[in-house]
Design a protein around this motif. Sequence first.
Motif, short mmCIF file in Angstrom:
data_model
loop_
_atom_site.label_atom_id
_atom_site.label_comp_id
_atom_site.label_asym_id
_atom_site.label_seq_id
_atom_site.Cartn_x
_atom_site.Cartn_y
_atom_site.Cartn_z
N LEU A 256 12.82 -37.44 11.11
CA LEU A 256 12.62 -38.69 11.56
C LEU A 256 12.08 -38.78 13.04
O LEU A 256 11.51 -39.86 13.11
CB LEU A 256 13.56 -39.41 11.41
CG LEU A 256 14.28 -39.78 9.97
CD1 LEU A 256 15.45 -40.52 10.16
CD2 LEU A 256 13.28 -40.51 9.19
N ASP A 257 12.08 -37.64 13.77
CA ASP A 257 11.64 -37.46 14.86
C ASP A 257 10.01 -37.28 14.87
O ASP A 257 9.35 -38.05 15.37
CB ASP A 257 11.91 -36.19 15.56
CG ASP A 257 13.66 -36.28 16.11
OD1 ASP A 257 14.27 -37.40 15.82
OD2 ASP A 257 14.00 -35.12 16.29
N ALA A 258 9.56 -36.75 13.93
CA ALA A 258 8.14 -36.68 13.50
C ALA A 258 7.66 -38.07 13.12
O ALA A 258 6.58 -38.66 13.49
CB ALA A 258 7.92 -35.59 12.29
N LEU A 259 8.33 -39.05 12.46
CA LEU A 259 7.85 -40.29 11.89
C LEU A 259 7.83 -41.12 13.52
O LEU A 259 6.82 -41.86 13.36
CB LEU A 259 9.03 -40.85 11.11
CG LEU A 259 8.62 -42.30 10.63
CD1 LEU A 259 7.16 -42.32 9.88
CD2 LEU A 259 9.80 -42.81 9.73
N GLY A 260 8.75 -40.91 14.17
CA GLY A 260 8.58 -41.39 15.35
C GLY A 260 7.35 -41.18 16.03
O GLY A 260 6.84 -41.94 16.90
N GLY A 261 7.18 -39.87 16.17
CA GLY A 261 5.72 -39.57 16.90
C GLY A 261 4.48 -40.17 16.10
O GLY A 261 3.51 -40.35 16.80
N MET A 262 4.47 -40.27 14.99
CA MET A 262 3.37 -40.75 14.23
C MET A 262 3.50 -42.26 14.61
O MET A 262 2.26 -42.76 14.53
CB MET A 262 3.54 -40.60 13.00
CG MET A 262 3.46 -39.53 12.05
SD MET A 262 4.06 -39.24 10.45
CE MET A 262 4.11 -37.45 10.23
N THR A 263 4.47 -43.06 14.53
CA THR A 263 4.34 -44.62 15.08
C THR A 263 3.92 -44.51 16.44
O THR A 263 2.92 -45.76 16.84
CB THR A 263 5.93 -44.97 15.01
OG1 THR A 263 6.40 -44.79 13.83
CG2 THR A 263 5.94 -46.51 15.43
N CYS A 264 4.09 -43.53 17.55
CA CYS A 264 3.76 -43.68 18.61
C CYS A 264 2.12 -43.65 18.77
O CYS A 264 1.37 -44.40 19.64
CB CYS A 264 4.19 -42.66 19.69
SG CYS A 264 6.25 -43.06 19.83
N LEU A 265 1.56 -42.67 17.95
CA LEU A 265 0.10 -42.36 17.79
C LEU A 265 -0.36 -43.65 17.22
O LEU A 265 -1.51 -43.97 17.76
CB LEU A 265 0.01 -41.23 16.83
CG LEU A 265 -1.41 -40.94 16.91
CD1 LEU A 265 -2.23 -40.51 18.13
CD2 LEU A 265 -1.72 -39.88 15.81
#
Length: 324
Positions: A256-265
Motif C-alpha cells: 500500500l506504500d507503493a499505491l501511495g507513491g502512485m497516487t502522488c505521481l
Amino acid sequence: MGELSVTSQEGRPEATASPIVDEAAPTANTRQNAGWQRGGPARLRSLRSPRRPRIWFEILLIAASYWVYSLVRNAVPEQKAEALHNADWIWSVETRLGIAVEQTVNHAVNSVTWLIVSMNYYYATLHFIVTVCVLVWLFHRHPGRYAAARLALFATTAVALLGYYLYPLAPPRLMNGGHFIDTVLVHQTWGSMASGNFKNMSNQYAAMPSMHIGWSLWCGLTIFALASAPWARILGLLYPALTLLVIVSTANHFWLDALGGMTCLAFGYAISYAWYGSLPHHLPKRVPLPRERSRPAGLSAGTPIRTQRPATDAAARNSSPSGV
C-alpha cells in the motif's frame, strides 16, 4: 531676348512619401490582443509555455530542491507509537484483502544471499542514479518536454512530504512482532538510509508514500512514452516493477506504500497538465529559438523577414531625368 519659360513634364505622377511598414508588427499586436482576449496577460502565457532549459539553473534547482526535500522529510517528528500503530493497521487491511505476502517475499529473497545483497544496493543507489539520468536525457534529447516532466516530478515529491507529516508509518522491518528481516543489518550492507549507521540521519517512519515507487514510475513512464528503441521502452516498464519487488523484499515498504507513491505521481502529472495544458509527452520535442518565435505565420526557419520598400524610392526613379 526671348522669354524664359519653364515647362513641366506631364504624365509623371508626383511622388508622395509613405512610411515604412513592418509586416511583423500587426502579427505581434494581434497575438498580444489575442492573449488578453483569452483571459490571461501575455506574461502569464509566456510563463506557461515550454522554454529551453538552462543547465546551470537546472543543476541549482535540482540540488536545492532535493536538499529541501531531505531537510523537511527528516524534520518530521518521529512519532514512533503512532507509526507502529499505523503499520499494524496497514498489515491488518492487507491481510483482509489477501495481499499480505510481504513477509513471505522478504524471507524467500533473503535466503538467496547474492540476490538480496544486490537488492540492498539497488535500493540505496538506483533510486537517485536513474532519476538523474532520465532528467539529463530529457534535457538533451527532449528540451521542449523537460520543464513539464520536471514539474510533474517535483509536484509528486512535494505532495509526498505532506503524507509524511499526516501519516507517519513504520516500515515492515520495524514492526513489533512482524518477524520481518532487516536485510541491511543481516548482510551488513548499506541498502537503506534508515538502517544501520544511517538510521539517525533519516526519518525512519516516513514510509508512506513510497517515493521509490513514485520516482521509478515517473522514470518508467517517461522512457516508455518518449524512447524510440523498443528495448528501452520495455526496460522503462520493467524498472518500476522491479523496484516494487525490491522495496518489499528488503522490508522497507508495504504494497500500500507503493499505491501511495502512485497516487502522488498522479497528482504531479495533474499539476503539470494544469500548468502546461498538456502531458509532457504531447508537447513539442524542441522549443524554437526566440527569433523563430517572432516570425510571422507561414514563414519557415531561414526565410528572411522583408519589409515593404518605401514608395519614395520607386517615385524617385520614375521622376529622375533621363540625362544630365
